[in-house]
Design a protein around this motif. Structure first.
Motif, mmCIF file in Angstrom:
data_model
loop_
_atom_site.group_PDB
_atom_site.id
_atom_site.type_symbol
_atom_site.label_atom_id
_atom_site.label_comp_id
_atom_site.label_asym_id
_atom_site.label_seq_id
_atom_site.Cartn_x
_atom_site.Cartn_y
_atom_site.Cartn_z
ATOM 1 N N VAL A 127 -13.530 35.858 -8.616
ATOM 2 C CA VAL A 127 -14.983 35.737 -8.543
ATOM 3 C C VAL A 127 -15.352 34.320 -8.973
ATOM 4 C CG1 VAL A 127 -17.171 36.610 -9.450
ATOM 5 C CG2 VAL A 127 -15.248 38.188 -9.088
ATOM 6 N N VAL A 128 -16.244 33.675 -8.231
ATOM 7 C CA VAL A 128 -16.696 32.333 -8.563
ATOM 8 C C VAL A 128 -18.211 32.373 -8.759
ATOM 9 C CG1 VAL A 128 -16.829 29.918 -7.828
ATOM 10 C CG2 VAL A 128 -14.847 31.314 -7.181
ATOM 11 N N LEU A 129 -18.660 31.928 -9.929
ATOM 12 C CA LEU A 129 -20.085 31.914 -10.246
ATOM 13 C C LEU A 129 -20.540 30.489 -10.551
ATOM 14 C CD1 LEU A 129 -20.176 34.925 -12.736
ATOM 15 C CD2 LEU A 129 -20.697 34.958 -10.291
ATOM 16 N N PRO A 130 -21.610 30.014 -9.897
ATOM 17 C CA PRO A 130 -22.170 28.716 -10.286
ATOM 18 C C PRO A 130 -22.559 28.763 -11.768
ATOM 19 C CG PRO A 130 -23.191 29.522 -8.264
ATOM 20 C CD PRO A 130 -22.367 30.648 -8.826
ATOM 21 N N THR A 131 -22.254 27.690 -12.477
ATOM 22 C CA THR A 131 -22.440 27.688 -13.931
ATOM 23 C C THR A 131 -22.954 26.330 -14.405
ATOM 24 O OG1 THR A 131 -20.598 29.245 -14.128
ATOM 25 C CG2 THR A 131 -21.241 28.089 -16.129
ATOM 26 N N LEU A 132 -23.821 26.363 -15.389
ATOM 27 C CA LEU A 132 -24.248 25.168 -16.107
ATOM 28 C C LEU A 132 -23.564 25.179 -17.466
ATOM 29 C CD1 LEU A 132 -28.088 25.161 -15.403
ATOM 30 C CD2 LEU A 132 -26.352 23.670 -14.388
ATOM 31 N N ALA A 133 -23.272 24.003 -17.975
ATOM 32 C CA ALA A 133 -22.682 23.891 -19.310
ATOM 33 C C ALA A 133 -23.388 22.776 -20.070
ATOM 34 C CB ALA A 133 -21.193 23.605 -19.227
ATOM 35 N N PHE A 134 -23.524 22.987 -21.361
ATOM 36 C CA PHE A 134 -24.093 21.996 -22.262
ATOM 37 C C PHE A 134 -23.112 21.824 -23.408
ATOM 38 C CE2 PHE A 134 -27.339 24.386 -20.086
ATOM 39 C CZ PHE A 134 -28.097 23.380 -19.505
ATOM 40 N N ALA A 135 -22.697 20.596 -23.654
ATOM 41 C CA ALA A 135 -21.703 20.311 -24.691
ATOM 42 C C ALA A 135 -22.299 19.376 -25.726
ATOM 43 C CB ALA A 135 -20.463 19.676 -24.078
ATOM 44 N N SER A 136 -22.025 19.661 -26.998
ATOM 45 C CA SER A 136 -22.454 18.759 -28.060
ATOM 46 C C SER A 136 -21.437 18.769 -29.189
ATOM 47 C CB SER A 136 -23.839 19.142 -28.582
ATOM 48 O OG SER A 136 -23.791 20.397 -29.204
ATOM 49 N N ALA A 175 -19.362 22.173 -29.456
ATOM 50 C CA ALA A 175 -20.078 23.418 -29.187
ATOM 51 C C ALA A 175 -20.390 23.427 -27.693
ATOM 52 C CB ALA A 175 -21.359 23.497 -30.004
ATOM 53 N N LEU A 176 -20.072 24.521 -27.030
ATOM 54 C CA LEU A 176 -20.295 24.656 -25.599
ATOM 55 C C LEU A 176 -21.219 25.833 -25.342
ATOM 56 C CD1 LEU A 176 -16.578 24.212 -24.464
ATOM 57 C CD2 LEU A 176 -18.386 22.487 -24.413
ATOM 58 N N HIS A 177 -22.195 25.630 -24.469
ATOM 59 C CA HIS A 177 -23.131 26.686 -24.079
ATOM 60 C C HIS A 177 -23.045 26.787 -22.561
ATOM 61 C CE1 HIS A 177 -27.646 27.857 -23.526
ATOM 62 N NE2 HIS A 177 -26.845 28.874 -23.275
ATOM 63 N N PHE A 178 -22.584 27.947 -22.065
ATOM 64 C CA PHE A 178 -22.454 28.189 -20.638
ATOM 65 C C PHE A 178 -23.569 29.124 -20.189
ATOM 66 C CE2 PHE A 178 -17.967 27.785 -22.149
ATOM 67 C CZ PHE A 178 -17.683 26.564 -21.548
ATOM 68 N N VAL A 179 -24.134 28.871 -19.003
ATOM 69 C CA VAL A 179 -25.180 29.717 -18.439
ATOM 70 C C VAL A 179 -24.797 30.001 -16.990
ATOM 71 C CG1 VAL A 179 -27.635 29.962 -17.927
ATOM 72 C CG2 VAL A 179 -26.908 28.584 -19.889
ATOM 73 N N PHE A 180 -24.708 31.306 -16.642
ATOM 74 C CA PHE A 180 -24.394 31.669 -15.265
ATOM 75 C C PHE A 180 -25.080 32.971 -14.891
ATOM 76 C CE2 PHE A 180 -20.919 32.944 -18.039
ATOM 77 C CZ PHE A 180 -20.728 34.287 -17.736
ATOM 78 N N ASP A 181 -25.213 33.195 -13.597
ATOM 79 C CA ASP A 181 -25.842 34.397 -13.059
ATOM 80 C C ASP A 181 -24.729 35.366 -12.693
ATOM 81 O OD1 ASP A 181 -27.317 36.317 -11.796
ATOM 82 O OD2 ASP A 181 -28.191 34.993 -10.290
ATOM 83 N N LYS A 187 -29.326 38.997 -13.793
ATOM 84 C CA LYS A 187 -28.500 39.088 -15.001
ATOM 85 C C LYS A 187 -27.978 37.697 -15.375
ATOM 86 C CE LYS A 187 -24.504 41.391 -16.984
ATOM 87 N NZ LYS A 187 -23.284 42.120 -16.691
ATOM 88 N N THR A 188 -28.800 36.946 -16.088
ATOM 89 C CA THR A 188 -28.389 35.629 -16.563
ATOM 90 C C THR A 188 -27.587 35.811 -17.842
ATOM 91 O OG1 THR A 188 -30.327 34.586 -15.609
ATOM 92 C CG2 THR A 188 -29.184 33.362 -17.335
ATOM 93 N N VAL A 189 -26.403 35.203 -17.877
ATOM 94 C CA VAL A 189 -25.503 35.336 -19.018
ATOM 95 C C VAL A 189 -25.431 34.006 -19.751
ATOM 96 C CG1 VAL A 189 -23.128 35.801 -19.727
ATOM 97 C CG2 VAL A 189 -24.155 37.121 -17.862
ATOM 98 N N HIS A 190 -25.491 34.065 -21.079
ATOM 99 C CA HIS A 190 -25.305 32.911 -21.945
ATOM 100 C C HIS A 190 -24.029 33.150 -22.742
ATOM 101 C CE1 HIS A 190 -29.354 31.215 -21.378
ATOM 102 N NE2 HIS A 190 -29.657 32.476 -21.130
ATOM 103 N N SER A 191 -23.148 32.179 -22.743
ATOM 104 C CA SER A 191 -21.896 32.279 -23.475
ATOM 105 C C SER A 191 -21.793 31.063 -24.392
ATOM 106 C CB SER A 191 -20.728 32.311 -22.487
ATOM 107 O OG SER A 191 -19.502 32.332 -23.160
ATOM 108 N N TYR A 192 -21.361 31.290 -25.632
ATOM 109 C CA TYR A 192 -21.303 30.227 -26.626
ATOM 110 C C TYR A 192 -19.887 30.113 -27.168
ATOM 111 C CZ TYR A 192 -26.286 31.171 -26.414
ATOM 112 O OH TYR A 192 -27.562 31.381 -25.975
ATOM 113 N N GLU A 193 -19.364 28.906 -27.167
ATOM 114 C CA GLU A 193 -18.017 28.646 -27.666
ATOM 115 C C GLU A 193 -18.084 27.492 -28.657
ATOM 116 O OE1 GLU A 193 -15.496 30.600 -26.493
ATOM 117 O OE2 GLU A 193 -16.834 31.551 -25.034
#
Length: 170
Positions: free
Chosen positions: A48-57, A65-71, A76-82
Motif C-alpha cells: 500500500v502506498v499513501l501520500p505523506t507529509l513529514a515535518f522534522a525538527s 522529532a518526526l511528525h508524519f501526516v497521511f490519509d 481518516k487522517t493519521v498523525h504519527s510521531y517519532e
C-alpha cells in the motif's frame, strides 16, 4: 558570603551553549513530501502506498522529532510521531513512537556521502506475535529523507515491512 559570590560567578562559556548538531540531522529539519509504503498484512504480496507529509525538527543535537501526516482512508487522517535519539559513539538509537516508551536499537553501520548520513540499526523484540527481529535503514540529508524497516523471525531472513521516503517541499 562565599556561597553568594559563587552563585554570582559567570558560567563557563561551554555551559551556556548546547553542542552543534550533526550536519545531516540539521539538514533534515523542515517540511517534506513523499510517501509511506507498507506491506498489506491481509494480502502480504501487496504493498500500500499513501501520500505523506513529514515535518522534522531537532529537539537536541543528536535527536530528531518526526511528525508524519497521511490519509489512511476516506476521512481518516493519521498523525504519527517519532522521536529518534542517536548516540553514534555508543552505537545506540533510542526510538520512541507516539506515547510508547523508547526502544533501544543497536546501530550496526554508519556512512556518509555527499552530505547524506546513512545508517542501519537492528533490534530484537518479544511481543504477542512472538520473537521478531527488526532492521531499519535511515538516510538523512538536505534533499532526501528515508526510513525503511524490515522484520522477521530470523535476522538473516527479514522481509519488507514499511518505508517512508521524502523529498524537500519547495
Amino acid at each position: 558570603m562565599t556561597m553568594l559570590l559563587a552563585l554570582c560567578t559567570p558560567l563557563a562559556a561551554s555551559a551556556l551553549y548546547d553542542p552543534a548538531p550533526d550536519a545531516a540531522f540539521a539538514a533534515s529539519e523542515g517540511a517534506w513530501t513523499g510517501s509511506l509504503t507498507y506491506k498489506d498484512y491481509q494480502k502480504p504480496d501487496r504493498k500500500v502506498v499513501l501520500p505523506t507529509l513529514a515535518f522534522a525538527s531537532l529537539t537536541a543535537a543528536n535527536e530528531l522529532a518526526l511528525h508524519f501526516v497521511f490519509d489512511d482512508g476516506p476521512g481518516k487522517t493519521v498523525h504519527s510521531y517519532e522521536r529518534l535519539r542517536f548516540d553514534l559513539a555508543a552505537q545506540i538509537l533510542q526510538w520512541s513512537s507516539g506515547s510508547e516508551p523508547p526502544s533501544e536499537w543497536k546501530i550496526t553501520s554508519v556512512s556518509r556521502s555527499a552530505g547524506v548520513l546513512s545508517m542501519v540499526a537492528e533490534r530484537h523484540r518479544q511481543d504477542e506475535d512472538g520473537s521478531r527481529w527488526l532492521r531499519c535503514r535511515f538516510e538523512f540529508g538536505g534533499k532526501a529523507l528515508r526510513i525503511e524497516e524490515d522484520d522477521g523471525a530470523e535476522l538473516a531472513n527479514l522481509s519488507f515491512r514499511n518505508r517512508y521516503e521524502f523529498t524537500r517541499l519547495p
